[in-house]
Design a protein around this motif. Structure first.
Motif, PDB file in Angstrom:
ATOM      1  N   GLU A 144     -21.543  -7.408 -12.213  1.00 22.31           N
ATOM      2  CA  GLU A 144     -22.288  -8.669 -12.303  1.00 22.31           C
ATOM      3  C   GLU A 144     -23.793  -8.431 -12.234  1.00 22.31           C
ATOM      4  O   GLU A 144     -24.574  -9.137 -12.874  1.00 22.31           O
ATOM      5  CB  GLU A 144     -21.833  -9.624 -11.193  1.00 22.31           C
ATOM      6  CG  GLU A 144     -20.436 -10.189 -11.429  1.00 22.31           C
ATOM      7  CD  GLU A 144     -19.975 -11.102 -10.311  1.00 22.31           C
ATOM      8  OE1 GLU A 144     -20.522 -10.993  -9.185  1.00 22.31           O
ATOM      9  OE2 GLU A 144     -19.071 -11.928 -10.561  1.00 22.31           O
ATOM     10  N   ARG A 148     -26.562  -9.501 -15.153  1.00 25.78           N
ATOM     11  CA  ARG A 148     -27.834 -10.198 -14.905  1.00 25.78           C
ATOM     12  C   ARG A 148     -29.004  -9.409 -15.477  1.00 25.78           C
ATOM     13  O   ARG A 148     -29.935  -9.985 -16.061  1.00 25.78           O
ATOM     14  CB  ARG A 148     -28.022 -10.423 -13.399  1.00 25.78           C
ATOM     15  CG  ARG A 148     -27.092 -11.459 -12.803  1.00 25.78           C
ATOM     16  CD  ARG A 148     -27.520 -11.844 -11.390  1.00 25.78           C
ATOM     17  NE  ARG A 148     -27.417 -10.713 -10.473  1.00 25.78           N
ATOM     18  CZ  ARG A 148     -26.321 -10.414  -9.772  1.00 25.78           C
ATOM     19  NH1 ARG A 148     -25.231 -11.145  -9.897  1.00 25.78           N
ATOM     20  NH2 ARG A 148     -26.323  -9.394  -8.937  1.00 25.78           N
ATOM     21  N   GLU A 149     -28.945  -8.096 -15.315  1.00 24.23           N
ATOM     22  CA  GLU A 149     -30.027  -7.249 -15.824  1.00 24.23           C
ATOM     23  C   GLU A 149     -30.095  -7.297 -17.340  1.00 24.23           C
ATOM     24  O   GLU A 149     -31.185  -7.364 -17.927  1.00 24.23           O
ATOM     25  CB  GLU A 149     -29.798  -5.817 -15.349  1.00 24.23           C
ATOM     26  CG  GLU A 149     -30.881  -4.843 -15.760  1.00 24.23           C
ATOM     27  CD  GLU A 149     -30.628  -3.440 -15.246  1.00 24.23           C
ATOM     28  OE1 GLU A 149     -31.156  -2.485 -15.840  1.00 24.23           O
ATOM     29  OE2 GLU A 149     -29.883  -3.299 -14.246  1.00 24.23           O
ATOM     30  N   ARG A 151     -29.077  -9.707 -19.447  1.00 22.64           N
ATOM     31  CA  ARG A 151     -29.488 -10.974 -20.060  1.00 22.64           C
ATOM     32  C   ARG A 151     -30.881 -11.418 -19.637  1.00 22.64           C
ATOM     33  O   ARG A 151     -31.466 -12.321 -20.259  1.00 22.64           O
ATOM     34  CB  ARG A 151     -28.471 -12.062 -19.775  1.00 22.64           C
ATOM     35  CG  ARG A 151     -28.300 -12.484 -18.343  1.00 22.64           C
ATOM     36  CD  ARG A 151     -27.309 -13.639 -18.216  1.00 22.64           C
ATOM     37  NE  ARG A 151     -27.128 -14.026 -16.834  1.00 22.64           N
ATOM     38  CZ  ARG A 151     -26.101 -13.658 -16.075  1.00 22.64           C
ATOM     39  NH1 ARG A 151     -25.152 -12.886 -16.582  1.00 22.64           N
ATOM     40  NH2 ARG A 151     -26.011 -14.066 -14.823  1.00 22.64           N
ATOM     41  N   ASP A 155     -29.921 -17.536 -19.932  1.00 26.10           N
ATOM     42  CA  ASP A 155     -28.611 -17.804 -19.350  1.00 26.10           C
ATOM     43  C   ASP A 155     -27.564 -17.171 -20.260  1.00 26.10           C
ATOM     44  O   ASP A 155     -27.864 -16.722 -21.373  1.00 26.10           O
ATOM     45  CB  ASP A 155     -28.372 -19.310 -19.161  1.00 26.10           C
ATOM     46  CG  ASP A 155     -28.394 -20.100 -20.477  1.00 26.10           C
ATOM     47  OD1 ASP A 155     -28.013 -19.551 -21.535  1.00 26.10           O
ATOM     48  OD2 ASP A 155     -28.797 -21.267 -20.455  1.00 26.10           O
ATOM     49  N   GLU A 156     -26.334 -17.116 -19.796  1.00 30.41           N
ATOM     50  CA  GLU A 156     -25.316 -16.364 -20.539  1.00 30.41           C
ATOM     51  C   GLU A 156     -25.059 -16.923 -21.925  1.00 30.41           C
ATOM     52  O   GLU A 156     -24.956 -16.171 -22.906  1.00 30.41           O
ATOM     53  CB  GLU A 156     -24.012 -16.326 -19.746  1.00 30.41           C
ATOM     54  CG  GLU A 156     -22.947 -15.461 -20.401  1.00 30.41           C
ATOM     55  CD  GLU A 156     -21.801 -15.146 -19.465  1.00 30.41           C
ATOM     56  OE1 GLU A 156     -21.902 -14.140 -18.743  1.00 30.41           O
ATOM     57  OE2 GLU A 156     -20.821 -15.916 -19.445  1.00 30.41           O
TER      58      GLU A 156
END
Length: 203
Positions: A144, A148-149, A151, A155-156
């Protein structure tokens, strides 16, 4: 003809590591050491290989012209040899991409232990299930963090639509899904075996 088909399938299985190596090298020129790190961080969630296996595979790929190596001179560190995918390597990956994918299979020694837990005792199996669940939780947190790194500020949904490269992100998502399912199954199975032990003790 059927015998040859069987041989071809064995050949595809034997060559699968090389395709994972070629795919990893599409992201940049890596030394054997750097490639091992890349495998451990990203590719490792769906393909496991020891560093010595990667070094041996790089040597084979270079000999076959699928990757090209070059020497990089470093002033404060020893020189290193880095590799990049050649046109022939890209062609090999393209051919691999259109070939039929084999179904996934599960081979897990812990499942053998659960299968025989009724006969050999559940105590050690429960402990190992809980250890595996804890390891899965650690892997989930790591993956996870990678997501995060990758993107960044997006946001996804936006990243999946507009991100520069999403292949690594999608495989990382698969890793998270797998580890969550594995964690949940281990915890539920451990709880079931523990309840049965308690019930058996009462009777």
């Amino acid at each position: 003809m059927m015998h040859r088909t069987g041989e071809a399938r064995e050949g595809v299985a034997a060559m699968a590591l090389r395709h994972a190596v070629l795919a990893a090298l599409l992201d940049g020129d890596y030394s054997g050491y750097q490639l091992a790190k890349v495998f451990d961080v990203s590719v490792g969630n769906f393909w496991h290989a020891l560093p010595q296996q990667l070094y041996a595979e790089l040597a084979k790929l270079e000999k076959e012209g699928l990757v090209a190596g070059r020497q990089v001179v470093q002033e404060t560190r020893p020189n290193k040899r880095v590799f990049q995918v050649t046109d022939a390597g890209r062609a090999a990956l393209e051919a691999f991409a259109v070939a039929a994918a084999k179904p996934s299979v599960i081979r897990d020694d812990l499942l053998v232990k659960v299968q025989s837990a009724d006969r050999i005792g559940t105590g050690p199996v429960i402990e190992q299930l809980e250890e595996r669940a804890a390891a899965a939780e650690t892997k989930i947190e790591f993956l996870e963090g990678l997501l995060r790194e990758m993107r960044g500020d997006l946001d996804e949904e936006e990243f999946l639509l507009r991100g520069e490269r999403i292949g690594g992100y999608l495989t990382c998502l698969r890793g998270v899904t797998f580890e969550r399912g594995h964690r949940d199954w281990c915890l539920e199975t451990a709880a079931t075996l523990r309840k049965r032990r308690t019930t058996d003790a009462r009777h």
